[in-house]
Design a protein around this motif. Structure first.
Motif, PDB file in Angstrom:
ATOM      1  N   HIS A 173      23.854   0.386 -25.880  1.00 16.11           N
ATOM      2  CA  HIS A 173      23.298  -0.020 -27.026  1.00 16.11           C
ATOM      3  C   HIS A 173      23.711  -1.561 -27.592  1.00 16.11           C
ATOM      4  CE1 HIS A 173      21.901  -0.713 -31.524  1.00 16.11           C
ATOM      5  NE2 HIS A 173      23.742  -0.892 -31.907  1.00 16.11           N
ATOM      6  N   LEU A 174      25.112  -1.377 -27.113  1.00 16.34           N
ATOM      7  CA  LEU A 174      26.333  -2.551 -27.013  1.00 16.34           C
ATOM      8  C   LEU A 174      25.545  -4.003 -26.309  1.00 16.34           C
ATOM      9  CD1 LEU A 174      29.682  -1.243 -27.319  1.00 16.34           C
ATOM     10  CD2 LEU A 174      28.372  -2.211 -29.860  1.00 16.34           C
ATOM     11  N   LEU A 175      25.507  -2.909 -25.443  1.00 19.00           N
ATOM     12  CA  LEU A 175      24.521  -4.548 -24.189  1.00 19.00           C
ATOM     13  C   LEU A 175      24.040  -4.973 -24.815  1.00 19.00           C
ATOM     14  CD1 LEU A 175      26.074  -3.365 -20.824  1.00 19.00           C
ATOM     15  CD2 LEU A 175      26.900  -5.215 -22.279  1.00 19.00           C
ATOM     16  N   ALA A 176      22.279  -3.899 -25.054  1.00 17.75           N
ATOM     17  CA  ALA A 176      21.042  -4.264 -25.919  1.00 17.75           C
ATOM     18  C   ALA A 176      21.056  -4.904 -26.773  1.00 17.75           C
ATOM     19  CB  ALA A 176      20.509  -3.523 -26.601  1.00 17.75           C
ATOM     20  N   ARG A 177      22.216  -4.507 -28.226  1.00 20.35           N
ATOM     21  CA  ARG A 177      22.377  -5.771 -29.091  1.00 20.35           C
ATOM     22  C   ARG A 177      22.479  -7.425 -29.226  1.00 20.35           C
ATOM     23  NH1 ARG A 177      20.912  -6.552 -33.876  1.00 20.35           N
ATOM     24  NH2 ARG A 177      22.763  -6.880 -35.344  1.00 20.35           N
ATOM     25  N   ALA A 178      23.788  -7.009 -27.584  1.00 19.39           N
ATOM     26  CA  ALA A 178      24.100  -8.395 -27.751  1.00 19.39           C
ATOM     27  C   ALA A 178      23.506  -9.649 -27.273  1.00 19.39           C
ATOM     28  CB  ALA A 178      25.438  -8.641 -26.998  1.00 19.39           C
ATOM     29  N   SER A 179      22.445  -8.998 -26.338  1.00 20.12           N
ATOM     30  CA  SER A 179      21.875  -9.459 -25.283  1.00 20.12           C
ATOM     31  C   SER A 179      20.272  -9.977 -26.276  1.00 20.12           C
ATOM     32  CB  SER A 179      21.102  -8.631 -24.685  1.00 20.12           C
ATOM     33  OG  SER A 179      20.146  -9.507 -23.422  1.00 20.12           O
ATOM     34  N   HIS A 180      20.354  -8.816 -27.469  1.00 19.68           N
ATOM     35  CA  HIS A 180      19.052  -9.421 -28.069  1.00 19.68           C
ATOM     36  C   HIS A 180      19.392 -11.082 -29.529  1.00 19.68           C
ATOM     37  CE1 HIS A 180      16.047  -9.176 -31.670  1.00 19.68           C
ATOM     38  NE2 HIS A 180      17.021  -8.780 -32.480  1.00 19.68           N
ATOM     39  N   LEU A 181      21.126 -10.610 -29.495  1.00 21.67           N
ATOM     40  CA  LEU A 181      21.236 -11.842 -30.678  1.00 21.67           C
ATOM     41  C   LEU A 181      21.738 -12.823 -29.829  1.00 21.67           C
ATOM     42  CD1 LEU A 181      24.199  -9.843 -32.677  1.00 21.67           C
ATOM     43  CD2 LEU A 181      22.166 -10.600 -33.451  1.00 21.67           C
ATOM     44  N   VAL A 182      21.671 -12.522 -28.339  1.00 25.91           N
ATOM     45  CA  VAL A 182      21.691 -14.157 -27.933  1.00 25.91           C
ATOM     46  C   VAL A 182      20.198 -15.027 -27.553  1.00 25.91           C
ATOM     47  CG1 VAL A 182      22.717 -15.301 -25.769  1.00 25.91           C
ATOM     48  CG2 VAL A 182      23.928 -14.007 -26.760  1.00 25.91           C
ATOM     49  N   ALA A 183      19.383 -13.784 -27.386  1.00 27.95           N
ATOM     50  CA  ALA A 183      18.609 -14.011 -26.345  1.00 27.95           C
ATOM     51  C   ALA A 183      17.304 -15.289 -28.089  1.00 27.95           C
ATOM     52  CB  ALA A 183      17.227 -12.940 -26.023  1.00 27.95           C
ATOM     53  N   GLU A 184      17.660 -14.043 -29.235  1.00 26.87           N
ATOM     54  CA  GLU A 184      16.367 -14.419 -30.842  1.00 26.87           C
ATOM     55  C   GLU A 184      17.812 -15.500 -30.983  1.00 26.87           C
ATOM     56  OE1 GLU A 184      15.078 -13.182 -32.722  1.00 26.87           O
ATOM     57  OE2 GLU A 184      14.398 -12.308 -31.346  1.00 26.87           O
ATOM     58  N   ASP A 185      18.830 -15.959 -30.644  1.00 27.72           N
ATOM     59  CA  ASP A 185      19.139 -17.229 -31.222  1.00 27.72           C
ATOM     60  C   ASP A 185      18.878 -18.372 -30.872  1.00 27.72           C
ATOM     61  OD1 ASP A 185      21.344 -18.324 -33.602  1.00 27.72           O
ATOM     62  OD2 ASP A 185      22.528 -18.979 -31.243  1.00 27.72           O
ATOM     63  N   PHE A 186      18.403 -18.073 -29.267  1.00 29.66           N
ATOM     64  CA  PHE A 186      17.551 -19.417 -28.338  1.00 29.66           C
ATOM     65  C   PHE A 186      16.276 -19.323 -28.694  1.00 29.66           C
ATOM     66  CE2 PHE A 186      16.547 -21.139 -24.193  1.00 29.66           C
ATOM     67  CZ  PHE A 186      17.684 -22.312 -23.935  1.00 29.66           C
ATOM     68  N   THR A 187      15.574 -18.494 -29.220  1.00 31.02           N
ATOM     69  CA  THR A 187      14.311 -18.648 -29.376  1.00 31.02           C
ATOM     70  C   THR A 187      13.999 -20.359 -29.995  1.00 31.02           C
ATOM     71  OG1 THR A 187      13.918 -16.432 -29.369  1.00 31.02           O
ATOM     72  CG2 THR A 187      12.555 -17.455 -30.331  1.00 31.02           C
ATOM     73  N   PRO A 188      14.198 -20.265 -30.788  1.00 29.68           N
ATOM     74  CA  PRO A 188      13.595 -21.625 -31.420  1.00 29.68           C
ATOM     75  C   PRO A 188      14.185 -22.654 -30.653  1.00 29.68           C
ATOM     76  CG  PRO A 188      15.587 -20.285 -33.081  1.00 29.68           C
ATOM     77  CD  PRO A 188      15.612 -20.612 -32.100  1.00 29.68           C
ATOM     78  N   VAL A 189      14.379 -22.597 -29.826  1.00 32.81           N
ATOM     79  CA  VAL A 189      14.608 -23.432 -28.574  1.00 32.81           C
ATOM     80  C   VAL A 189      13.456 -23.993 -27.532  1.00 32.81           C
ATOM     81  CG1 VAL A 189      15.691 -24.797 -26.147  1.00 32.81           C
ATOM     82  CG2 VAL A 189      17.157 -24.183 -28.883  1.00 32.81           C
TER      83      VAL A 189
END
Length: 142
Positions: free
Chosen positions: A12-28
């Motif tokens: 869960h920690l790995l998935a959550r971290a990955s999700h947060l990083v990916a979502e933060d890059f989505t606008p770019v």
């Protein structure tokens, strides 16, 4: 305050971290018209050369049938090219085109800037440990 199961569960920690990083890059990504899948494909191929479709599927975290459908559209858009491996006609090799490289080159820089922004509160040593631990985990799981 008591923490729940997921607060200390590695997956869960790995998935959550990955999700947060990916979502933060989505606008770019949205500014370029690329979705995450196409971005990962172009990034994986950006170093040049060719990659077998199975290896590419593993690198971009996709099932091969899903990747094949995306590659069909990307090839139609002239972002990638496919051809049979010279020594094994059953094996398909994928390479990025000049158009694909042009599309992803600026994103590669922006992704490294994004990474630097995320890691700015970490020391160089902490960043190295984080990446080394993740690479080691991946190697051991594979």
């Amino acid at each position: 305050m008591q923490s729940g199961f997921l607060d200390d569960y590695l997956s869960h920690l790995l998935a959550r971290a990955s999700h947060l990083v990916a979502e933060d890059f989505t606008p770019v990504l949205k500014d370029t018209g690329l979705d995450r899948g196409r971005w990962r494909i172009l990034a994986a191929l950006s170093d040049g050369g060719e990659m077998p479709i199975g290896k590419l599927a593993n690198a971009v975290l996709m099932k091969q049938p899903t990747l094949t459908k995306i590659l069909d559209r990307m090839e139609a858009d002239n972002l990638v090219k496919r051809h049979n491996a010279p020594n094994d006609r059953r094996s398909t090799l994928i390479r990025i085109t000049d158009k694909g490289r042009d599309m992803v080159s600026d994103l590669l820089l922006k992704s490294k800037e994004h990474e630097a922004q995320i890691l700015k509160s970490y020391s160089a040593e902490e960043e190295e440990v984080l990446k080394r631990v993740l690479r080691t985990l991946i190697e051991r799981m594979e």
